[in-house]
Design a protein around this motif. Structure first.
Motif, PDB file in Angstrom:
ATOM      1  N   THR A   1       8.940 -17.113  -2.260  1.00 57.20           N
ATOM      2  CA  THR A   1       9.277 -16.161  -3.315  1.00 57.20           C
ATOM      3  C   THR A   1       8.420 -14.912  -3.215  1.00 57.20           C
ATOM      4  O   THR A   1       7.357 -14.914  -2.587  1.00 57.20           O
ATOM      5  N   LYS A   2       8.880 -13.861  -3.868  1.00 56.96           N
ATOM      6  CA  LYS A   2       8.098 -12.625  -3.937  1.00 56.96           C
ATOM      7  C   LYS A   2       6.789 -12.870  -4.675  1.00 56.96           C
ATOM      8  O   LYS A   2       5.745 -12.321  -4.290  1.00 56.96           O
ATOM      9  N   ASP A   3       6.811 -13.676  -5.713  1.00 59.41           N
ATOM     10  CA  ASP A   3       5.572 -13.969  -6.436  1.00 59.41           C
ATOM     11  C   ASP A   3       4.545 -14.637  -5.520  1.00 59.41           C
ATOM     12  O   ASP A   3       3.353 -14.319  -5.573  1.00 59.41           O
ATOM     13  N   ASP A   4       5.011 -15.571  -4.694  1.00 60.31           N
ATOM     14  CA  ASP A   4       4.100 -16.207  -3.736  1.00 60.31           C
ATOM     15  C   ASP A   4       3.538 -15.177  -2.764  1.00 60.31           C
ATOM     16  O   ASP A   4       2.355 -15.221  -2.403  1.00 60.31           O
ATOM     17  N   LEU A   5       4.382 -14.248  -2.345  1.00 63.65           N
ATOM     18  CA  LEU A   5       3.953 -13.228  -1.396  1.00 63.65           C
ATOM     19  C   LEU A   5       2.887 -12.317  -2.001  1.00 63.65           C
ATOM     20  O   LEU A   5       1.877 -12.011  -1.361  1.00 63.65           O
ATOM     21  N   VAL A   6       3.095 -11.890  -3.250  1.00 57.48           N
ATOM     22  CA  VAL A   6       2.096 -11.051  -3.914  1.00 57.48           C
ATOM     23  C   VAL A   6       0.792 -11.821  -4.091  1.00 57.48           C
ATOM     24  O   VAL A   6      -0.300 -11.274  -3.888  1.00 57.48           O
ATOM     25  N   ARG A   7       0.883 -13.093  -4.452  1.00 57.51           N
ATOM     26  CA  ARG A   7      -0.328 -13.902  -4.620  1.00 57.51           C
ATOM     27  C   ARG A   7      -1.096 -14.012  -3.310  1.00 57.51           C
ATOM     28  O   ARG A   7      -2.322 -13.846  -3.272  1.00 57.51           O
ATOM     29  N   LEU A   8      -0.403 -14.274  -2.221  1.00 56.97           N
ATOM     30  CA  LEU A   8      -1.056 -14.416  -0.920  1.00 56.97           C
ATOM     31  C   LEU A   8      -1.628 -13.085  -0.437  1.00 56.97           C
ATOM     32  O   LEU A   8      -2.744 -13.028   0.101  1.00 56.97           O
ATOM     33  N   ALA A   9      -0.879 -11.996  -0.614  1.00 61.62           N
ATOM     34  CA  ALA A   9      -1.375 -10.675  -0.211  1.00 61.62           C
ATOM     35  C   ALA A   9      -2.577 -10.277  -1.046  1.00 61.62           C
ATOM     36  O   ALA A   9      -3.572  -9.751  -0.531  1.00 61.62           O
ATOM     37  N   GLY A  10      -2.488 -10.537  -2.358  1.00 59.59           N
ATOM     38  CA  GLY A  10      -3.599 -10.210  -3.243  1.00 59.59           C
ATOM     39  C   GLY A  10      -4.856 -10.973  -2.889  1.00 59.59           C
ATOM     40  O   GLY A  10      -5.968 -10.426  -2.936  1.00 59.59           O
ATOM     41  N   ASP A  11      -4.710 -12.236  -2.508  1.00 58.95           N
ATOM     42  CA  ASP A  11      -5.899 -13.009  -2.155  1.00 58.95           C
ATOM     43  C   ASP A  11      -6.473 -12.565  -0.821  1.00 58.95           C
ATOM     44  O   ASP A  11      -7.701 -12.537  -0.636  1.00 58.95           O
ATOM     45  N   ALA A  12      -5.584 -12.187   0.117  1.00 55.77           N
ATOM     46  CA  ALA A  12      -6.057 -11.792   1.446  1.00 55.77           C
ATOM     47  C   ALA A  12      -6.989 -10.592   1.388  1.00 55.77           C
ATOM     48  O   ALA A  12      -7.992 -10.535   2.114  1.00 55.77           O
ATOM     49  N   ILE A  13      -6.690  -9.629   0.510  1.00 58.15           N
ATOM     50  CA  ILE A  13      -7.514  -8.414   0.511  1.00 58.15           C
ATOM     51  C   ILE A  13      -8.858  -8.632  -0.162  1.00 58.15           C
ATOM     52  O   ILE A  13      -9.772  -7.798   0.011  1.00 58.15           O
ATOM     53  N   TRP A  14      -9.048  -9.728  -0.876  1.00 62.91           N
ATOM     54  CA  TRP A  14     -10.387 -10.024  -1.396  1.00 62.91           C
ATOM     55  C   TRP A  14     -11.380 -10.250  -0.264  1.00 62.91           C
ATOM     56  O   TRP A  14     -12.584 -10.050  -0.429  1.00 62.91           O
ATOM     57  N   HIS A  15     -10.874 -10.661   0.904  1.00 58.21           N
ATOM     58  CA  HIS A  15     -11.775 -10.876   2.043  1.00 58.21           C
ATOM     59  C   HIS A  15     -12.339  -9.568   2.577  1.00 58.21           C
ATOM     60  O   HIS A  15     -13.272  -9.580   3.395  1.00 58.21           O
ATOM     61  N   GLU A  16     -11.789  -8.424   2.143  1.00 57.14           N
ATOM     62  CA  GLU A  16     -12.339  -7.129   2.537  1.00 57.14           C
ATOM     63  C   GLU A  16     -13.633  -6.795   1.796  1.00 57.14           C
ATOM     64  O   GLU A  16     -14.357  -5.884   2.193  1.00 57.14           O
ATOM     65  N   VAL A  17     -13.886  -7.502   0.694  1.00 61.16           N
ATOM     66  CA  VAL A  17     -15.090  -7.238  -0.097  1.00 61.16           C
ATOM     67  C   VAL A  17     -16.279  -7.872   0.611  1.00 61.16           C
ATOM     68  O   VAL A  17     -16.427  -9.101   0.649  1.00 61.16           O
TER      69      VAL A  17
ATOM     70  N   ASP B   1       0.830  -1.207   0.000  1.00 62.28           N
ATOM     71  CA  ASP B   1       0.000   0.000   0.000  1.00 62.28           C
ATOM     72  C   ASP B   1       0.866   1.261   0.000  1.00 62.28           C
ATOM     73  O   ASP B   1       0.513   2.268  -0.628  1.00 62.28           O
ATOM     74  N   GLU B   2       1.986   1.209   0.693  1.00 59.46           N
ATOM     75  CA  GLU B   2       2.849   2.385   0.807  1.00 59.46           C
ATOM     76  C   GLU B   2       3.793   2.541  -0.388  1.00 59.46           C
ATOM     77  O   GLU B   2       4.038   3.667  -0.842  1.00 59.46           O
ATOM     78  N   GLU B   3       4.329   1.411  -0.893  1.00 57.54           N
ATOM     79  CA  GLU B   3       5.419   1.485  -1.874  1.00 57.54           C
ATOM     80  C   GLU B   3       5.071   0.885  -3.232  1.00 57.54           C
ATOM     81  O   GLU B   3       5.849   1.039  -4.172  1.00 57.54           O
ATOM     82  N   GLY B   4       3.961   0.180  -3.344  1.00 55.44           N
ATOM     83  CA  GLY B   4       3.608  -0.449  -4.610  1.00 55.44           C
ATOM     84  C   GLY B   4       4.397  -1.720  -4.862  1.00 55.44           C
ATOM     85  O   GLY B   4       5.234  -2.128  -4.047  1.00 55.44           O
ATOM     86  N   LEU B   5       4.133  -2.349  -6.001  1.00 52.82           N
ATOM     87  CA  LEU B   5       4.791  -3.615  -6.332  1.00 52.82           C
ATOM     88  C   LEU B   5       6.303  -3.477  -6.378  1.00 52.82           C
ATOM     89  O   LEU B   5       7.042  -4.360  -5.929  1.00 52.82           O
ATOM     90  N   ASP B   6       6.786  -2.377  -6.936  1.00 54.84           N
ATOM     91  CA  ASP B   6       8.234  -2.203  -7.075  1.00 54.84           C
ATOM     92  C   ASP B   6       8.917  -2.035  -5.723  1.00 54.84           C
ATOM     93  O   ASP B   6      10.118  -2.288  -5.605  1.00 54.84           O
ATOM     94  N   GLY B   7       8.186  -1.598  -4.729  1.00 53.03           N
ATOM     95  CA  GLY B   7       8.779  -1.374  -3.414  1.00 53.03           C
ATOM     96  C   GLY B   7       8.782  -2.598  -2.516  1.00 53.03           C
ATOM     97  O   GLY B   7       9.301  -2.547  -1.396  1.00 53.03           O
ATOM     98  N   LEU B   8       8.186  -3.695  -2.994  1.00 53.67           N
ATOM     99  CA  LEU B   8       8.124  -4.907  -2.179  1.00 53.67           C
ATOM    100  C   LEU B   8       9.352  -5.772  -2.430  1.00 53.67           C
ATOM    101  O   LEU B   8       9.597  -6.194  -3.558  1.00 53.67           O
ATOM    102  N   ASN B   9      10.124  -6.020  -1.408  1.00 54.28           N
ATOM    103  CA  ASN B   9      11.204  -6.995  -1.475  1.00 54.28           C
ATOM    104  C   ASN B   9      11.376  -7.604  -0.090  1.00 54.28           C
ATOM    105  O   ASN B   9      10.933  -7.045   0.921  1.00 54.28           O
ATOM    106  N   MET B  10      11.987  -8.764  -0.056  1.00 52.67           N
ATOM    107  CA  MET B  10      12.069  -9.509   1.192  1.00 52.67           C
ATOM    108  C   MET B  10      12.889  -8.767   2.249  1.00 52.67           C
ATOM    109  O   MET B  10      12.598  -8.852   3.441  1.00 52.67           O
ATOM    110  N   ARG B  11      13.905  -8.007   1.822  1.00 49.88           N
ATOM    111  CA  ARG B  11      14.724  -7.294   2.798  1.00 49.88           C
ATOM    112  C   ARG B  11      13.908  -6.191   3.481  1.00 49.88           C
ATOM    113  O   ARG B  11      13.942  -6.064   4.707  1.00 49.88           O
TER     114      ARG B  11
END
Length: 231
Positions: free
Chosen positions: A49-65, A20-30
């Protein structure tokens, strides 16, 4: 923070905040590990992996709907509420709109949304195949409506990082766009009555107008189909 105090859920919630703060480009494991007060290796222990993290984060916010109660409301009220809640979620998390074009997204949160969409349009009276089409139409409309604001957030972030005077760059670009628009009569007419800073924005209530028009079309189609069957 020791590795065993971390959980996948905590990591995903922190990833959502960082996205939310940095966007996709700002997400890294460090950066994520620093936010969690942990080591990057501890994060990798839970999510590989970062791809797994984006997938899990993306799915989690669907529960806000929020899911409308189909047993307590008519289909059109449910459809409007569901689409509006999805649009609000995408507006809160603009990175998800971009992630659709760069990541394979799936999971129970998104599946729950898709199943509810089909239930809404089946309740309206559409046969299964047309319920699929109706749900896809509304999803495409909502996603498209959220694309402009998401792109603006991404652009503002990129300009701020890469330029000492992002505000001036935006102002210069708007001036050039306005000069171009003035060559065309309908755009010129609107510029005469619209503040230049709002030129690139969608008019007020565009989402509500569009959604109502889509649902009007569905209702007219259902009415015509019922008339055809009765005739």
């Amino acid at each position: 923070m020791p590795r065993d105090t971390l959980t996948a859920d905590r990591i995903v919630r922190a990833a959502i905040e960082l996205l939310d703060e940095e966007g996709l480009d700002g997400l890294n494991m460090r950066s994520l590990a620093k936010r969690l007060g942990s080591a990057a290796t501890a994060v990798y222990w839970h999510i590989k992996t970062k791809d797994d993290l984006v997938r899990l984060a993306g799915d989690a916010i669907w529960h806000e709907v929020e899911a409308p109660d189909l047993a307590a409301t008519d289909w059109r009220t449910a459809a409007a509420a569901h689409a509006g809640a999805m649009h609000a979620m995408l507006t809160r998390h603009p990175w998800l709109v971009q992630a659709f074009g760069s990541h394979l997204l799936h999971g129970p949160g998104q599946a729950r949304h898709n199943d509810l969409s089909l239930a809404i349009y089946e309740k309206a009276g559409f046969a299964a195949a047309d319920a699929d089409r109706a749900a896809a139409t509304v999803f495409t409309f909502v996603l498209g409506s959220a694309l402009g604001p998401a792109a603006q957030v991404s652009l503002n972030r990129r300009l701020s990082k890469n330029s000492a005077d992002a505000e001036q760059l935006m102002a210069d670009a708007m001036t050039r766009a306005t000069e171009t628009a003035m060559q065309f009569p309908r755009l010129r007419e609107r510029l005469d009555t619209t503040a230049a800073k709002d030129y690139a924005s969608a008019p007020d209530h565009t989402f509500a107008f569009g959604l109502q028009s889509v649902l009007d079309g569905f209702e007219a189609r259902l009415t015509a189909d019922r008339a055809g069957r009765s005739g």
